[in-house]
Scaffold this motif. Structure first.
Motif, PDB file in Angstrom:
ATOM      1  N   GLU A  51      31.980  17.101   3.913  1.00 37.73           N
ATOM      2  CA  GLU A  51      30.603  17.585   3.750  1.00 37.73           C
ATOM      3  C   GLU A  51      30.543  19.099   3.880  1.00 37.73           C
ATOM      4  O   GLU A  51      29.829  19.775   3.140  1.00 37.73           O
ATOM      5  N   LYS A  54      31.927  20.670   0.785  1.00 37.93           N
ATOM      6  CA  LYS A  54      30.936  20.554  -0.297  1.00 37.93           C
ATOM      7  C   LYS A  54      29.886  21.656  -0.177  1.00 37.93           C
ATOM      8  O   LYS A  54      29.479  22.265  -1.176  1.00 37.93           O
ATOM      9  N   GLU A  55      29.465  21.922   1.049  1.00 32.29           N
ATOM     10  CA  GLU A  55      28.475  22.969   1.294  1.00 32.29           C
ATOM     11  C   GLU A  55      29.042  24.356   0.948  1.00 32.29           C
ATOM     12  O   GLU A  55      28.366  25.182   0.336  1.00 32.29           O
TER      13      GLU A  55
END
Length: 240
Positions: A51, A54-55
């Motif tokens: 995550e 992805k950010e």
């Protein structure tokens, strides 16, 4: 805080940082947060790392897009109030050309083919002698039996890359990420491996004679979980 400011913050930068600073910050953070660096048995941390990566990817992409559009925000301009939104004007839709059923099907297949095209071509046996590949991302690529002698691979991303039987003689692998790479039977004679991460890599049968791995008695290569079975070590000894 607007979206671009937020993207700068994610990368640990001040608004208005240069594109070079954006790229470097992205590479540093991607190296730290890549899920492959987290043990496979810790699904919670791997999910968190994915995550976060992805950010980071989104922030980098948004800032690059802003640069391409000619938007170069600075710390001063990003704090100024946003202009009042303008009313959108209605533009009548243009008439669309009519296609036959056969043409529509062919067009759909063409678009599907372009979308599913393999993004990472097979590079086995490729000739990269002396090529500058500094900071390149070659993760997961097939470079088996490729010639990378004297190539500059410093700070490159090579995790899970297939370098089986590849020629890396005198290559510069300074701080390269070779996590879980396949270097079985690879030629690494006189290669610079200082600062490289070879955790979980397969170095079985590799030739490391004369390779630079540290300073004095201090080894500066990460070899956690690496397979060195049958490898020829820098001093010429064969690892049991």
């Amino acid at each position: 805080m607007n979206e671009l400011d937020h993207c700068y913050r994610i990368l640990g930068l001040e608004p208005g940082a240069s594109l070079e600073e954006v790229n470097q910050a992205y590479k540093d953070l991607a190296f730290i947060w890549h899920p492959d660096r987290v043990p496979s048995d810790n699904s919670r941390l791997r999910e968190k790392a994915a995550e976060k990566l992805k950010e980071i990817n989104h922030a980098r992409d948004q800032l690059r897009l802003a640069r391409r559009k000619g938007h170069k925000p600075t710390a001063q301009t990003t704090r100024s109030p946003s202009p009042a939104p303008q009313r959108a004007q209605y533009t009548p839709p243009r008439s669309q050309p009519r296609y036959s059923q056969r043409e529509t099907t062919a067009q759909s297949r063409s678009q599907s083919s372009s979308q599913t095209r393999t993004p990472n071509p097979d590079l086995s046996g490729a000739d990269f002698r002396g090529v500058d590949l500094k900071e390149k991302d070659l993760s997961g690529r097939n470079l088996s039996h490729a010639n990378l002698s004297n190539a500059n691979l410093s700070d490159s991303f090579l995790h899970k890359v297939n370098l089986q039987g590849a020629n890396l003689e005198k290559a510069n692998l300074f701080r390269a990420n070779l996590f879980q790479a396949n270097l079985n039977q690879a030629n690494l004679r006189e290669a610079n491996l200082i600062g490289a991460d070879l955790s979980g890599a397969d170095l079985s049968g590799a030739d490391l004679r004369g390779a630079k791995i540290g300073s004095g008695d201090r080894i500066l290569v990460k070899l956690t979980g690496a397979n060195l079975s049958g490898a020829i070590l820098p001093d010429g000894r064969i690892h049991a």
